[in-house]
Design an enzyme around this catalytic site. Structure first.
Site, PDB file in Angstrom:
ATOM      1  CB  CYS A 140      34.934 118.144 -23.073  1.00  0.00           C
ATOM      2  SG  CYS A 140      34.463 119.531 -22.039  1.00  0.00           S
ATOM      3  CG  HIS A 146      39.030 117.864 -23.602  1.00  0.00           C
ATOM      4  ND1 HIS A 146      38.814 119.124 -24.121  1.00  0.00           N
ATOM      5  CD2 HIS A 146      38.445 117.852 -22.363  1.00  0.00           C
ATOM      6  CE1 HIS A 146      38.125 119.825 -23.245  1.00  0.00           C
ATOM      7  NE2 HIS A 146      37.892 119.091 -22.175  1.00  0.00           N
ATOM      8  CG  ASN A 179      37.731 122.347 -20.671  1.00  0.00           C
ATOM      9  OD1 ASN A 179      37.369 122.278 -21.847  1.00  0.00           O
ATOM     10  ND2 ASN A 179      37.376 121.466 -19.762  1.00  0.00           N
TER      11      ASN A 179
HETATM   12  N1  COA Z   1      41.008 129.161  -5.950  1.00  0.00           N
HETATM   13  C1  COA Z   1      41.294 128.968  -4.669  1.00  0.00           C
HETATM   14  N2  COA Z   1      40.767 127.977  -3.944  1.00  0.00           N
HETATM   15  C2  COA Z   1      39.922 127.127  -4.563  1.00  0.00           C
HETATM   16  C3  COA Z   1      39.573 127.275  -5.914  1.00  0.00           C
HETATM   17  C4  COA Z   1      40.155 128.347  -6.604  1.00  0.00           C
HETATM   18  N3  COA Z   1      39.904 128.571  -7.918  1.00  0.00           N
HETATM   19  N4  COA Z   1      38.712 126.295  -6.268  1.00  0.00           N
HETATM   20  C5  COA Z   1      38.511 125.548  -5.159  1.00  0.00           C
HETATM   21  N5  COA Z   1      39.239 126.066  -4.131  1.00  0.00           N
HETATM   22  C6  COA Z   1      39.324 125.577  -2.760  1.00  0.00           C
HETATM   23  C7  COA Z   1      38.067 124.863  -2.312  1.00  0.00           C
HETATM   24  O1  COA Z   1      37.112 125.792  -1.838  1.00  0.00           O
HETATM   25  C8  COA Z   1      38.614 123.972  -1.234  1.00  0.00           C
HETATM   26  O2  COA Z   1      38.781 124.775  -0.061  1.00  0.00           O
HETATM   27  P1  COA Z   1      38.480 124.154   1.393  1.00  0.00           P
HETATM   28  O3  COA Z   1      39.453 123.019   1.544  1.00  0.00           O
HETATM   29  O4  COA Z   1      38.739 125.303   2.300  1.00  0.00           O
HETATM   30  O5  COA Z   1      37.058 123.699   1.336  1.00  0.00           O
HETATM   31  C9  COA Z   1      40.003 123.612  -1.728  1.00  0.00           C
HETATM   32  O6  COA Z   1      40.358 124.599  -2.688  1.00  0.00           O
HETATM   33  C10 COA Z   1      40.073 122.244  -2.381  1.00  0.00           C
HETATM   34  O7  COA Z   1      38.975 122.135  -3.280  1.00  0.00           O
HETATM   35  P2  COA Z   1      38.845 120.911  -4.272  1.00  0.00           P
HETATM   36  O8  COA Z   1      37.589 121.053  -5.055  1.00  0.00           O
HETATM   37  O9  COA Z   1      39.081 119.648  -3.490  1.00  0.00           O
HETATM   38  O10 COA Z   1      40.124 121.168  -5.218  1.00  0.00           O
HETATM   39  P3  COA Z   1      40.779 120.199  -6.248  1.00  0.00           P
HETATM   40  O11 COA Z   1      42.174 119.940  -5.846  1.00  0.00           O
HETATM   41  O12 COA Z   1      39.887 119.013  -6.574  1.00  0.00           O
HETATM   42  O13 COA Z   1      40.835 121.104  -7.558  1.00  0.00           O
HETATM   43  C11 COA Z   1      39.639 121.382  -9.625  1.00  0.00           C
HETATM   44  C12 COA Z   1      39.623 121.594  -8.116  1.00  0.00           C
HETATM   45  C13 COA Z   1      38.328 121.897 -10.190  1.00  0.00           C
HETATM   46  C14 COA Z   1      40.818 122.151 -10.222  1.00  0.00           C
HETATM   47  C15 COA Z   1      39.828 119.861  -9.916  1.00  0.00           C
HETATM   48  O14 COA Z   1      38.903 119.095  -9.142  1.00  0.00           O
HETATM   49  C16 COA Z   1      39.633 119.525 -11.349  1.00  0.00           C
HETATM   50  O15 COA Z   1      40.360 119.982 -12.202  1.00  0.00           O
HETATM   51  N6  COA Z   1      38.635 118.659 -11.664  1.00  0.00           N
HETATM   52  C17 COA Z   1      38.362 118.293 -13.050  1.00  0.00           C
HETATM   53  C18 COA Z   1      37.539 119.388 -13.682  1.00  0.00           C
HETATM   54  C19 COA Z   1      37.481 119.278 -15.184  1.00  0.00           C
HETATM   55  O16 COA Z   1      38.493 119.096 -15.815  1.00  0.00           O
HETATM   56  N7  COA Z   1      36.271 119.411 -15.750  1.00  0.00           N
HETATM   57  C20 COA Z   1      36.049 119.371 -17.158  1.00  0.00           C
HETATM   58  C21 COA Z   1      36.165 117.965 -17.658  1.00  0.00           C
HETATM   59  S1  COA Z   1      35.985 117.924 -19.380  1.00  0.00           S
END
Ligand code: COA
Length: 318
Positions: free
Chosen positions: A113, A245, A275
């Protein structure tokens, strides 16, 4: 200091839009979960077009916008991590598809990215060695083809698209970059498998540790932005626009809060595209250019961060 002038921009996204509501019929998720955590409502998904096709259309638009002769193009750099093939490269395909001269140096580069920021830095250096030539710099991805649509933690985030610029050396211009990498050698943050070895091939799906990537993404870009500002002896208030980004609206909001970046200094389109990896920054540049938001002399920061791990900030004047 020397730099580059951007002579023209172009972008292209596939027509088909995948909304949060439609995604929630495919995997256990909802608009109520996705939008507040990411800022994403839609993403554009390619049905049949691959990266070279998206890149071709964006590049044709950038060349038309710049009004230059194809004969003057000396470099094609395609930033991508979703190339049609490992070889031939997308950039070599484009040399043929766009009917560009054989004197072009054409290559793809993968900094995930952060790809467009890396590619612009490379273009700046190459143009300084051949100021008589132009560079076609493209970010293009079909990230959707590398997603597991049963994995709700990744498939909600990414979309497809391409953005392109035509750039020229400017001996009186200003371009500076602060670029970094921190090798994620065990690929524990975010990865997509590559070359298959005999008897061992993982599915070509993106896997990610969302929370680790989030922590990285709210810290690392601040380092590169602070370094650029110190190198330029400027403050963030001196910048007309900061183009992040488009990974997650919460990541951008967190950085803006800490660096006191005002809403008026931002341009964001994550809500519509998700993204798009290396394509996100050039898509924004093209949208802003077409809307007339960019004026001669405007000071821009382009801020990339992503897998590798890679990150960097590029300062340039429009
Ligand atoms: N819909 C519903 N529930 C979801 C979900 C979705 N799309 N994705 C994850 N969950 C659930 C998980 O299973 C977890 O459930 P549990 O508590 O029962 O186990 C809960 O939500 C929390 O998961 P978590 O991974 O801790 O969520 P988060 O708050 O960290 O959000 C992202 C997840 C991916 C949105 C976040 O971590 C993020 O944006 N990270 C950066 C990713 C990124 O930008 N990558 C590219 C970089 S260039």
């Amino acid at each position: 200091m020397s730099g580059i002038d951007i002579l023209g921009t172009g972008c292209y996204v596939p027509e088909y839009t995948l909304s949060n509501d439609e995604l929630s019929t495919m995997v256990d998720t909802s608009d109520e979960w996705i939008y507040p955590r990411t800022g994403i409502k839609n993403r554009h998904i390619s049905k049949t077009e691959n990266t070279s096709e998206l890149a071709r259309i964006a590049a044709e638009r950038a060349i038309a916008d710049s009004g230059v002769s194809k004969e003057d193009i000396g470099f094609i750099i395609v930033a991508t991590c979703s190339a049609d093939h490992i070889m031939p490269s997308v950039s070599c395909m484009l040399q043929k598809l766009l009917d560009l001269p054989e004197h072009v140096m054409a290559f793809d580069m993968n900094a995930a990215c952060t790809g467009f920021v890396y590619a612009m830095s490379i273009a700046n250096a190459m143009l300084a060695t051949r100021p008589d030539r132009l560079a076609l710099v493209i970010g293009a991805e079909v990230f959707s083809k590398m997603l597991d649509y049963t994995d709700r933690s990744t498939c909600i985030l990414f979309g497809d698209g391409a953005g392109a610029v035509v750039a020229r050396h400017n001996p009186r211009g200003a371009l500076q970059e602060a670029i970094f990498s921190r090798g994620d050698a065990d690929a524990s943050h975010i990865y997509i498998p590559g070359v298959p070895f005999a008897g061992r091939q993982e599915p070509p799906y993106c896997k990610m540790s969302g929370q680790d990537v989030f922590k990285f993404a709210v810290e690392a870009p601040i380092q590169s932005m602070k370094q650029i500002l110190a190198d330029l002896d400027c403050t963030i208030a001196d910048m007309d626009y900061v183009l992040f980004h488009q990974a997650n609206a919460r990541i951008i909001a967190s950085i803006c809060k800490r660096l006191k970046i005002k809403d008026a200094q931002l341009y964001c389109n994550i809500e519509e595209y998700g993204n798009t990896s290396a394509a996100s920054i050039p898509i924004m540049l093209d949208e802003m250019n077409r809307k007339g938001l960019l004026k001669k002399g405007h000071k821009l920061l382009l801020v990339g961060f992503g897998a590798g791990l890679t990150w960097g900030t590029l300062y340039m004047e429009w």
